[in-house]
Design an enzyme around this catalytic site. Structure first.
Site, mmCIF file in Angstrom:
data_model
loop_
_atom_site.group_PDB
_atom_site.id
_atom_site.type_symbol
_atom_site.label_atom_id
_atom_site.label_comp_id
_atom_site.label_asym_id
_atom_site.label_seq_id
_atom_site.Cartn_x
_atom_site.Cartn_y
_atom_site.Cartn_z
ATOM 1 N N CYS A 45 0.826 -1.370 0.145
ATOM 2 C CA CYS A 45 0.043 -0.039 0.146
ATOM 3 C C CYS A 45 0.860 1.143 -0.040
ATOM 4 O O CYS A 45 1.544 1.565 0.929
ATOM 5 C CB CYS A 45 -0.869 -0.121 1.014
ATOM 6 S SG CYS A 45 -1.645 1.511 1.834
ATOM 7 N N CYS A 48 0.314 3.538 2.831
ATOM 8 C CA CYS A 48 0.816 3.039 4.170
ATOM 9 C C CYS A 48 2.333 3.428 4.287
ATOM 10 O O CYS A 48 3.022 3.810 5.286
ATOM 11 C CB CYS A 48 0.663 1.853 4.233
ATOM 12 S SG CYS A 48 -1.064 1.108 4.283
#
Length: 128
Positions: A45, A48
């Protein structure tokens, strides 16, 4: 000092939250949900990857005896499944990754807002 916990997957997450609720319910618990790590050590991600250093740096603003639980939600395909338990659980109701929340509270940041230093610090500083 903030007590940090790292868990992987839904079952480990639920077990840790139950443990914290019964053992140390007086101190705030912040939870970060992020995509699982790939072979290179980074999350699949991209938001993230961008948010993690901001969040970990802001932890110094958290209450001394608070808890920080970093949850690896797993592989991208698991997360994308609309029946993923992290999405269905009424306590998490995740839609985006990353998501930073105060457990059992309406306070939450998700997606790109988790990379905003001021918002993240406010989340950790705010006592209620």
């Amino acid at each position: 000092m903030v007590v940090t916990h790292n868990v992987k997957g839904y079952e480990e997450f639920m077990k840790k939250m139950e443990e914290l609720e019964t053992g140390d319910s007086n101190n705030p618990v912040h939870v970060l949900f992020s995509g699982g790590k790939e072979e290179n050590g980074e999350s699949w991600c991209p938001y993230c990857v961008k948010a993690e250093p901001v969040i970990h740096d802001a932890l110094k603003k958290a209450a001394e005896k608070s808890h920080f639980v970093h949850v690896d939600v797993g592989e991208r395909s698991y997360w994308k499944d609309l029946n993923c338990p992290f999405r269905k659980d009424p306590n998490t109701h995740l839609i985006f990754l990353p998501t930073l929340l105060r457990w059992k509270s309406p306070q939450r940041l998700d997606g790109e807002r988790c990379s905003n230093k001021d918002l993240v610090e406010m989340m950790f500083e705010d006592e209620d």
